[in-house]
Design a protein around this motif. Structure first.
Motif, short mmCIF file in Angstrom:
data_model
loop_
_atom_site.label_atom_id
_atom_site.label_comp_id
_atom_site.label_asym_id
_atom_site.label_seq_id
_atom_site.Cartn_x
_atom_site.Cartn_y
_atom_site.Cartn_z
N ASN A 198 0.82 -1.21 0.00
CA ASN A 198 0.00 0.00 0.00
C ASN A 198 0.86 1.27 0.00
N ARG A 199 1.79 1.31 -0.92
CA ARG A 199 2.64 2.49 -1.05
C ARG A 199 2.76 2.91 -2.51
N ILE A 200 2.99 4.21 -2.70
CA ILE A 200 3.36 4.71 -4.02
C ILE A 200 4.83 4.35 -4.23
N ILE A 201 5.15 3.82 -5.41
CA ILE A 201 6.50 3.32 -5.65
C ILE A 201 7.28 4.21 -6.62
N PHE A 202 8.49 4.55 -6.20
CA PHE A 202 9.40 5.32 -7.05
C PHE A 202 10.60 4.44 -7.40
N PRO A 203 10.64 3.91 -8.62
CA PRO A 203 11.82 3.12 -9.00
C PRO A 203 13.05 4.01 -9.06
N ILE A 204 14.18 3.47 -8.58
CA ILE A 204 15.43 4.24 -8.59
C ILE A 204 16.33 3.65 -9.67
N ASP A 208 22.29 4.57 -16.24
CA ASP A 208 21.94 4.03 -17.55
C ASP A 208 20.46 3.69 -17.67
N GLY A 209 19.69 4.00 -16.64
CA GLY A 209 18.26 3.78 -16.72
C GLY A 209 17.81 2.43 -16.19
N ARG A 210 18.77 1.55 -15.88
CA ARG A 210 18.37 0.25 -15.33
C ARG A 210 17.98 0.42 -13.87
N ILE A 211 16.92 -0.28 -13.48
CA ILE A 211 16.39 -0.04 -12.14
C ILE A 211 17.16 -0.82 -11.09
N VAL A 212 17.74 -0.08 -10.15
CA VAL A 212 18.60 -0.72 -9.15
C VAL A 212 17.90 -0.88 -7.80
N GLY A 213 16.84 -0.08 -7.57
CA GLY A 213 16.16 -0.18 -6.29
C GLY A 213 14.84 0.57 -6.33
N PHE A 214 14.17 0.62 -5.18
CA PHE A 214 12.86 1.28 -5.13
C PHE A 214 12.71 2.10 -3.85
N GLY A 215 11.91 3.15 -3.96
CA GLY A 215 11.49 3.86 -2.77
C GLY A 215 9.98 3.80 -2.72
N GLY A 216 9.42 3.70 -1.51
CA GLY A 216 7.97 3.63 -1.40
C GLY A 216 7.46 4.64 -0.39
N ARG A 217 6.38 5.34 -0.75
CA ARG A 217 5.86 6.37 0.13
C ARG A 217 4.41 6.06 0.48
N VAL A 218 4.05 6.28 1.75
CA VAL A 218 2.66 6.07 2.16
C VAL A 218 1.79 7.20 1.61
N MET A 219 0.49 6.96 1.58
CA MET A 219 -0.40 8.00 1.07
C MET A 219 -1.15 8.70 2.19
N TYR A 226 8.62 7.04 4.34
CA TYR A 226 9.36 6.49 3.20
C TYR A 226 10.02 5.18 3.58
N LEU A 227 10.08 4.29 2.61
CA LEU A 227 10.75 3.02 2.81
C LEU A 227 11.60 2.78 1.57
N ASN A 228 12.82 2.26 1.76
CA ASN A 228 13.69 2.02 0.60
C ASN A 228 14.07 0.55 0.51
N THR A 229 14.39 0.12 -0.70
CA THR A 229 15.02 -1.18 -0.87
C THR A 229 16.26 -1.21 0.02
N PRO A 230 16.50 -2.34 0.72
CA PRO A 230 17.75 -2.40 1.50
C PRO A 230 18.95 -2.41 0.56
N GLU A 231 20.13 -2.23 1.11
CA GLU A 231 21.34 -2.30 0.30
C GLU A 231 21.44 -3.70 -0.31
N THR A 232 21.65 -3.77 -1.60
CA THR A 232 21.79 -5.06 -2.27
C THR A 232 23.07 -5.06 -3.08
N ASP A 233 23.27 -6.17 -3.83
CA ASP A 233 24.47 -6.25 -4.68
C ASP A 233 24.52 -5.13 -5.70
N ILE A 234 23.35 -4.64 -6.10
CA ILE A 234 23.36 -3.62 -7.14
C ILE A 234 22.90 -2.26 -6.64
N TYR A 235 22.42 -2.21 -5.41
CA TYR A 235 21.90 -0.92 -4.95
C TYR A 235 22.55 -0.49 -3.65
#
Ligand SMILES: [Zn+2]
Length: 586
Positions: A198-204, A208-219, A226-235
């Motif tokens: 139940n969040r609005i999603i902002f792809p990060i 080069d335009g490839r999506i590495v992570g996401f941010g999500g905001r409540v309405m 705000y909630l973010n993708t945790p640190e990953t291999d690519i983000y």
């Protein structure tokens, strides 16, 4: 895993790729003699000062002084890091990257899979947004139009525990990679559930335009906002900036970037036609982000919230950016307003106008901030504030600027100007040292063919080992006023070593090394008489400067000195005179 590329590999790639081919992809080149010329891709100009030397496989711009080889060119043009540039160019050259070079195959595989998961997830979120009435109304209510939703691939995560996971599994993605993307999370019962609900999603996206992570905001007002993708291999949020992919061409063109705090601010700036704008990802601004921006522009305007937290973050970001040699301005919006609000009310033109008229320099901002924060203005706070900005003011390149800030500071503190001046410049006169004035950036004073004498001397030194040692033995390398050349000369005593200095890690040295390669070809030989004249001129100037310093010091002692300091001074003079006699040129 540390990436390592052998000299052999880099040479292989370099030999197979012609720099003029790479440059021609975006720049129209015209041949003149053994060089190509074109309009520089790194700064705006109407007459070509960008030059390519195909025989050396180097480029150099006589306008903005960017220079280097194919690797540095691609890095700068496409905003890549060194490893990425090697990858791209190796691909073009048809040179295989060995397993032990660069990223391992395994890492590549993981990265590829996770990017695919992200791509599919972004599509799913976007689809859900377009189908869900309330979230769509919410987004539209915030003034975001459909084009922008598409451009930034905005989305909506359903109010469900595993809608995304089910979708991705059905699409055939391995759960292993879905886990690695950070989009699902292990619960207390060991079951996985969707991170965003139940969040609005902002792809990060990456550059080069490839999506590495996401941010999500409540309405609504629920937490966390705000909630973010945790640190990953690519983000890693330290290394990315929101909107960079959409903004980078525009940033490069304007040579300026607006830095805002929120996703929504960034999106609204773009929607209103201000495309050279990126947002931080809810962290303190990092060095990595500074380096990233430095690849695209020289100027940055920070537009954070006007509240205390926003202002604190502004100072922190400004300091990081300042260290990256960017020209930093700050715009403070009226309290409680963010760029989104302002644009909503007044539109693009008025906002740009507002920025132009109300931005202050980094140092003005810093002074203002300390003054606004001071509880009461007394002797202690005045002294404290002066101390905090003293080194900034003393580090300025021009006397006019220093004078400006001293006046500014004096006026703000309600102190007499001369007093602030003495306080800022204090200590300096006690130090018996030939001050090495920092020279201003080379940017404005040297055009094609218009090489300084200093540069000609440097070129002569690198061409001829005899000249090199003659100069080193007499005046050393202190005569070099440009900090880049000063760093370069100890690393390189002969022209054969120049190419090795054109490396990704140090842009300053790379630029100078490329320039020297061009100079050596352009200038005629310098004869030894000229060299000797130069040496004696430098020595004379030094002696004169020393004399002036001694004279100044004596003047001070005459009025303020006691017996002890006068005696000390006499000893100093004696030592210096001895050194001068023995050292000859020193
Ligand atoms: Zn240029």
């Amino acid at each position: 895993m540390k990436r390592y590329y052998s000299e052999q590999l880099l040479n292989d790639i370099n030999q197979r790729i012609d720099i003029s081919d790479i440059v021609s992809e975006t720049v129209k080149l015209t041949r003149k003699g053994n060089r190509y010329w074109g309009l520089c891709p790194f700064h705006q100009e109407k007459t070509p000062s960008f030059s390519v030397a195909p025989d050396k496989n180097l480029f150099y711009c006589f306008g903005c002084h960017a220079g280097g080889n194919i690797f540095t060119y691609i890095m700068k043009r496409d905003g890549l890091d060194f490893a990425e540039a090697v990858e791209v160019l190796a691909g073009r050259a048809g040179v295989a990257l060995e397993l032990n070079e660069g990223r391992s195959k395994r890492e590549d595989e993981i990265k590829k899979r996770v990017l695919e998961v992200n791509q599919a997830a972004a599509q799913f979120f976007n689809q859900m947004l377009c189908q869900s009435t309330n979230p769509l109304e919410y987004i539209k209510g915030r003034g975001v139009n459909l084009d922008t939703i598409k451009q930034f691939q905005l989305g909506y995560a359903l109010d469900s525990w595993n809608a995304l996971e089910e979708y991705l599994l059905k699409k055939g993605f391995d759960q292993h990679y879905i886990k690695l993307s950070g989009l699902i999370k292990r619960g207390k019962t060991n079951r996985y559930y969707d991170l965003f609900r139940n969040r609005i999603i902002f792809p990060i996206a990456g550059y080069d335009g490839r999506i590495v992570g996401f941010g999500g905001r409540v309405m609504d007002d629920s937490l966390p906002k705000y909630l973010n993708t945790p640190e990953t291999d690519i983000y890693s949020k330290r290394k990315h900036l929101y909107g960079l992919h959409q903004a980078r061409d525009s940033i490069r063109k304007e040579n300026q970037v607006f830095l805002v705090e929120g996703y929504m601010d960034c999106i609204k700036m773009h929607q209103n036609g201000i495309r050279n704008c990126v947002a931080t990802l809810g962290t303190a601004f990092t060095n990595e982000q500074g380096v990233l921006l430095r690849r695209y522009a020289e100027k940055v305007v920070i537009i954070y919230d006007g509240d205390e937290a926003g202002q604190r973050e502004t100072l922190q970001a400004a300091q990081v950016l300042q260290e990256q040699d960017l020209k930093v301005d700050v715009l403070t919006l009226p309290a409680g307003k963010d760029p989104d609000d302002y644009l909503e009310l007044h539109g693009k033109e008025e906002f740009l106008h507002y920025i132009q008229n109300n931005k202050v320099t980094y140092l003005e901002f810093k002074i203002d901030r300390y003054i606004n924060k001071a509880q009461e203005m007394n002797l202690e706070t005045q002294k404290d504030i002066i101390n905090r900005v003293k080194s900034d003011i003393n580090a300025l390149n021009s006397e006019i600027e220093r004078d400006y800030y001293i006046k500014y500071l004096a006026q703000k503190l309600g102190l007499e100007q001369g007093l602030v001046y003495r306080e800022i410049r204090a200590k300096k006169r006690d130090i018996l040292l030939i001050s090495k004035n920092k020279t201003s950036k080379y940017r404005d004073n040297i055009e094609y063919g218009n090489y300084s004498l200093e540069e000609k001397i440097l070129a002569a030194m690198l061409k001829d080992p005899g000249v090199y040692s003659r100069i080193q033995d007499t005046i050393g390398s202190d005569f070099i006023s440009d900090p880049g050349y000063r760093e370069l000369i100890p690393l390189c005593s002969h022209r054969g070593q120049l190419q090795q200095l054109i490396k990704a890690e140090d842009e300053k040295i790379s630029n100078r090394a490329a320039r020297l390669e061009f100079i050596m070809e352009d200038i005629a030989e310098i004869d030894l008489v000229q060299i000797d004249n130069f040496i004696s001129r430098v020595s004379m100037a030094r002696a004169k400067k020393l004399q002036q310093i001694l004279y100044d010091k004596l003047e001070i002692l005459k009025t303020e000195g006691d017996f002890n300091s006068i005696m000390k001074f006499i000893f100093e003079i004696d030592t210096i005179l001895n050194e001068t006699r023995e050292g000859g040129y020193r």
